[in-house]
Structure formats: structure tokens, C-alpha cells
Enzyme design. Structure first.
Site, PDB file in Angstrom:
ATOM      1  N   LYS A  79       0.848  -1.200   0.000  1.00 34.82           N
ATOM      2  CA  LYS A  79       0.000   0.000   0.000  1.00 34.82           C
ATOM      3  C   LYS A  79       0.880   1.246   0.000  1.00 34.82           C
ATOM      4  O   LYS A  79       1.889   1.305   0.704  1.00 34.82           O
ATOM      5  CB  LYS A  79      -0.903  -0.030   1.242  1.00 34.82           C
ATOM      6  CG  LYS A  79      -1.969   1.050   1.280  1.00 34.82           C
ATOM      7  CD  LYS A  79      -2.871   0.864   2.522  1.00 34.82           C
ATOM      8  CE  LYS A  79      -3.952   1.927   2.609  1.00 34.82           C
ATOM      9  NZ  LYS A  79      -4.763   1.776   3.841  1.00 34.82           N
ATOM     10  N   SER A 154      -9.777   2.157   2.982  1.00 35.96           N
ATOM     11  CA  SER A 154      -8.925   2.891   2.074  1.00 35.96           C
ATOM     12  C   SER A 154      -8.010   1.997   1.249  1.00 35.96           C
ATOM     13  O   SER A 154      -7.469   2.428   0.245  1.00 35.96           O
ATOM     14  CB  SER A 154      -8.083   3.897   2.851  1.00 35.96           C
ATOM     15  OG  SER A 154      -7.193   3.208   3.731  1.00 35.96           O
ATOM     16  N   SER A 178      -9.721  -0.377   7.140  1.00 42.44           N
ATOM     17  CA  SER A 178      -9.204  -0.305   5.764  1.00 42.44           C
ATOM     18  C   SER A 178      -8.513  -1.556   5.239  1.00 42.44           C
ATOM     19  O   SER A 178      -8.190  -1.622   4.055  1.00 42.44           O
ATOM     20  CB  SER A 178      -8.255   0.879   5.619  1.00 42.44           C
ATOM     21  OG  SER A 178      -9.000   2.063   5.609  1.00 42.44           O
TER      22      SER A 178
HETATM   23  N1  GLN Z   1     -12.897   4.225   6.322  1.00 42.54           N
HETATM   24  C1  GLN Z   1     -12.299   4.662   7.548  1.00 42.54           C
HETATM   25  C2  GLN Z   1     -11.948   6.115   7.458  1.00 42.54           C
HETATM   26  O1  GLN Z   1     -12.226   6.706   6.474  1.00 42.54           O
HETATM   27  C3  GLN Z   1     -11.121   3.811   7.869  1.00 42.54           C
HETATM   28  C4  GLN Z   1      -9.884   4.256   7.222  1.00 42.54           C
HETATM   29  C5  GLN Z   1      -8.718   3.369   7.532  1.00 42.54           C
HETATM   30  O2  GLN Z   1      -8.833   2.329   8.165  1.00 42.54           O
HETATM   31  N2  GLN Z   1      -7.568   3.834   7.105  1.00 42.54           N
HETATM   32  O3  GLN Z   1     -11.407   6.689   8.353  1.00 42.54           O
END
Ligand code: GLN
Length: 506
Positions: A79, A154, A178
Site C-alpha cells: 500500500k 482505504s 481499511s
Molecule cells: N474508512 C475509515 C476512514 O475513512 C477507515 C480508514 C482506515 O482504516 N484507514 O477513516
């Protein structure tokens, strides 16, 4: 079946047996990337040359009997939130365009020390804020099950790369879900380790007290193999746990035998029901029934504070993020933008112009929220309160784990939605992480395992299995047992049913 469909565990065996070389395996995945990534857009950067060089070095080591680890020669995608020496690292943001880190994150260093060739960097929501990968400044990633749908976020790039067979393994990060939510909506496996179990050194911080890197794979055993490579104490991360990891690969192998006798599984009353898609709940119930059939003892547990988890998260996360993102000041990294029509602009004016041009809307929204929540006069009312609720959530976990060895819920409330569907509705986007956020707030480990296809839309759903902190082995035992039962029921891996890339060769 194409050879790039082989799992990492199987590739490791084939490499050890000399049936294939690391260069061949790596080339195969690069070919697959060349064939499908124009449509999937899982990668922001592909390092074909570097990956092949690392693969050749792996083959040379093997020929000398000096392999570095069981996964030596098995390629991986990373990532783009992880610092990679000599490779661009953008976090999906314009503000880091052109930044090439001079050092490796510990996770990346450990991949190199274990001999895994790095295929490239995967797409993500900007600074890991989002649930669909649509907040990437470089365009969205598409779901290999249906190219009109999101791959989760994400870490949609890592999940889609693995689901599309572009990589056997990938690294994700999970701050609120994410790793797990993209796993659920792409029919792959994702693990958020115990907080402090995997080093955060070189992981560009979204919210330090929540961030955790972990494996993105197609099987539970592959996740355990990768987790053992990246996990364990790191003196460069002050929150790293100074204790040995449990035997994760052993746990996954034991679980795959399918016997859950004596394991108490707790279904969390508050995670399910209203707001969850019927097909997601149906697959969840089936998974619970299979675990019971494998010998598990079912208990229902209640975690009343979990209903406040989302609100708590959206105070703590923006607060930490607003402080972390202050470092993107036009002086130190990436983009620098001069204000138009200003002669001899001040440092502050350059900073303002750069942050205005370099950050997307979601990032700006959270910086504003976080700055507000931390400002004097509001701190106690918002941030301070949120920290107290966080403690209540941890107490709920502690109490629940006196009744159950693992806790279960659907991973995400819905299957993959259509691109654009929730983009203009932040709250609808945030709701995707309803079930995953409590684990981040409390630091406990969790896995998402594919549970099958929802009846309404034929798209994958996931089951989340949570365990007490430092008992990551339990998510592997139970995850592998469930995976074994479901794979038998389906007559093969769920991903065999994905049709989004049908007709694409290689
Ligand atoms: N979707 C969540 C957010 O927008 C989690 C993001 C993540 O785990 N990086 O904060």
C-alpha cells in the site's frame, strides 16, 4: 486455471521444490498486472525492474541453499502509505507527488529481509481516509467482481490487486477498517493485527493510536505466513509490543483441520440488524452455523458502548490526523505551490497555497474537524469525551472476552456499492466501518474472511472474527476453520466465481 492463481503458501512449496523460479513467478504477476491493471487500477506504481532483480537474487540464494524465509521469492504489493526506499510514496495524495523516501518502513525492510520481491505500490484513499478508494487523487480502483463497483477502502488497491491475481500477497493498513472492509467486499482475507504487533515505523500516520499494518491475502494461511514476516517488536516504534508473536502459522494449520470443539464464539448483539444488508446477514448466519457444526459453542454477547464507536472515532481520528498532516507544509516533502500573483510570498502563503492545491476535500474536511475538536474550550467537550467513551468500548471488549474466546460480526454492513454512489455523502461513506471501528479503538486483532455471495447482488460479503489483544492466533484458528468449511461448501475458493475480469487473458 492461470498460474498466477496459486496461493503464496503453494508458491513457497513450488519454489522450495524447484518446480518454478522466483523470476518466473514474479514475471507471471507482472504479466497479469500488464493485462488487467488498465481496468482495475490497483497500482499507482509498478516496479517491474526492481521486482525482477529481487527475484533473481532470491533464485541465486536458493541455488546456494541460503533462502531467507519460507516466502523468499514470493512477490508482494505494498500500500502506498508505506515508505519505500527509492520508490515513490504518495499516500494517494497530490501533496506527496514526486516524493521518493530515502528509507524503508520497518514492514518493508522486513519484506526485503525475508526475500519477497516488491511488485509496486497500491492505490488508496488519500491519506487512508475513505471506504471506497475514490478519494485517491489518482483516480479510483475498481472491484474485480464488477468493474462498476468500489473495492472498499482505504486499501482498495491492495485488496483488488490480490482479488485480481495481480499479486499473491499485499500489505494494507487498518485505522478503522481499511484492511478488513476491502477484504469483505472483494472476497479476500484481511487481518488487522493487535495494535503494536506490527511496527508503524515508516507508515505515514493517519491516526497513530489507531493505525496498524497487516496482511491482505486470498487465504488465512497466507495471511499467517505474511504476518509472521512483518510482525514482532521494533525498537524504532515506541508503541511496538516487546513480546514474541504467538505461533500464527501453526494456528492457521490447526484451524484448517476444522475442529472448533471447546471454542466459545460470541455474536455481538450490537453489530448486525438495522443498517445491514439482508444478504450480508444471511451469509453471516450461515458462517455461525458452520462454526457451531464444527464444534464451537455459541454465546450472545452485548457491547452497549459500541453504538458510540463511530462518533468516537470521528472525533479521535480527525484530531490525530489534523496534527499529523501539519507536517505537509510545502517545505519538507513533495509538492510546493506558490500563490498566484503574489510577489515574494511569505512561507505561510506558500504553505496555504500548497495545502489548498495538494489536499483533497475529504482530507480538508477532517483537518477542519480535528482542529476544531482540539481547540481550547472544545477539547474537553469533544476530544476528552471521546477518549472516555473509548475506555468504555475497551471495557465492553474485556467483559465480552470473559464469555467468549472470539467475537463475531459481519465485517461490513453491505456488499460493494457502485462507484460514485456515496461519494457526495460523507456520513453514508463513514457507515461502512460500523463493525470494524471498535477493534481499532480498543487495539484488538481482527480478521475478515469471505462468507459467500449476497443473494440480492451476487457480490461477496465477509465475516469478522475478533480476539483479545495479543491473541492474534485465535483469529487464525477460527478463520481457517471457517474458511475450510466454506471452501468445501463452495467446492473451491470463492474468488473462482468472480466474473468482473472474464475474458482478460494472462
Ligand atoms: N474508512 C475509515 C476512514 O475513512 C477507515 C480508514 C482506515 O482504516 N484507514 O477513516
Amino acid at each position: 486455471m492461470s498460474a498466477s492463481h496459486t496461493t503464496a503458501a503453494r508458491l513457497a512449496e513450488e519454489l522450495a521444490a524447484g518446480n518454478v523460479t522466483a523470476v518466473e513467478v514474479t514475471q507471471r504477476h507482472l504479466d497479469r498486472i500488464a493485462a488487467v491493471d488498465g481496468q482495475v487500477h490497483a497500482f499507482l506504481h509498478v516496479d517491474a525492474e526492481g521486482a525482477l532483480e529481487q527475484a533473481a537474487a532470491s533464485d541465486a540464494r536458493r541455488a546456494d541453499g541460503r533462502s531467507l524465509s519460507p516466502l523468499d521469492g514470493v512477490p508482494i504489493a505494498v500500500k502506498d502509505v508505506m515508505a519505500t526506499k527509492g520508490l515513490p510514496t504518495t499516500c494517494g495524495s497530490r501533496i506527496l507527488e514526486g516524493w521518493v523516501p530515502p528509507y524503508d518502513a520497518t514492514v518493508v525492510a522486513r519484506l526485503r529481509e525475508a526475500g519477497l520481491p516488491i511488485l509496486g505500490k497500491t492505490n488508496m484513499d488519500e491519506f487512508a481516509m475513505g471506504s471506497s478508494t475514490e478519494h485517491s487523487a489518482y483516480g479510483p480502483t475498481r472491484n474485480p467482481w464488477d468493474l462498476g463497483r468500489i473495492p472498499g477502502g482505504s486499501g482498495g488497491g491492495s485488496a483488488a490487486a490480490v482479488a485480481a491475481y495481480e499479486a499473491p500477497l499485499a500489505i494494507g493498513t487498518d485505522t478503522g477498517g481499511s484492511i478488513r472492509q476491502p477484504g469483505a467486499v472483494t472476497g479476500t482475507v484481511g487481518v488487522k493485527p493487535t495494535y503494536g504487533g506490527v511496527s508503524r515505523y515508516g507508515l505515514v500516520s493517519l491516526a497513530n493510536s489507531l493505525d496498524q499494518a497487516g496482511p491482505v491475502t486470498r487465504t488465512v494461511l497466507d495471511a499467517a505466513l505474511l504476518h509472521e514476516v512483518i510482525g514482532g517488536h521494533d525498537p524504532r516504534d515506541s508503541t511496538s509490543i516487546d513480546a514474541p508473536l504467538p505461533d500464527l502459522v501453526g494456528a492457521a494449520r490447526r484451524g484448517a483441520e476444522g475442529d472448533l470443539t471447546g471454542v466459545r464464539i460470541g455474536v455481538v448483539k450490537e453489530l448486525g440488524g438495522e443498517g445491514y444488508q439482508a444478504g450480508v446477514l444471511a451469509r453471516f448466519q450461515e458462517s455461525v452455523d458452520l462454526m457451531v457444526a464444527a464444534g464451537a459453542e455459541l454465546v450472545e454477547v452485548s457491547c452497549p458502548s459500541f453504538v458510540h464507536a463511530l462518533a468516537t472515532y470521528y472525533l479521535i481520528l480527525p484530531a490525530e490526523a489534523s496534527s499529523n498532516l501539519a507536517r505537509f507544509d510545502a517545505m519538507r516533502y513533495g509538492l510546493r505551490k506558490y500563490p498566484e500573483g503574489v510577489e515574494a510570498p511569505s512561507a505561510e502563503e506558500v504553505m496555504r497555497a500548497t495545502r489548498e492545491a495538494g489536499f483533497g476535500d475529504e482530507v480538508k474536511r477532517r483537518i477542519i474537524l480535528g482542529t476544531y475538536a482540539l481547540s481550547s474550550g472544545y477539547y474537553d467537550a469533544y476530544y476528552g469525551q471521546a477518549q472516555k467513551v473509548r475506555t468504555l468500548i475497551s471495557q465492553d471488549f474485556a467483559e465480552a472476552f470473559t464469555h467468549a474466546d472470539v467475537l463475531l460480526s459481519p465485517t461490513a454492513p453491505t456488499t460493494a456499492f457502485e462507484l460514485g454512489e456515496k461519494l457526495d455523502d460523507p456520513l453514508a461513506m463513514y457507515l461502512n466501518d460500523l463493525a470494524t471501528i471498535p477493534a481499532n479503538l480498543s487495539g484488538v486483532p481482527g480478521i475478515s474472511v469471505p462468507s459467500g455471495l449476497a443473494d440480492e447482488d451476487g457480490l461477496p460479503a465477509g465475516v469478522q472474527i475478533l480476539a483479545p489483544a495479543m491473541r492474534d492466533d485465535r483469529v487464525y484458528v477460527v478463520g481457517a476453520a471457517l474458511e475450510a468449511a466454506l471452501t468445501e461448501k463452495w467446492g473451491g475458493p470463492l474468488l473462482d466465481q468472480a466474473r468482473g475480469l472474464e475474458g482478460v487473458s494472462a
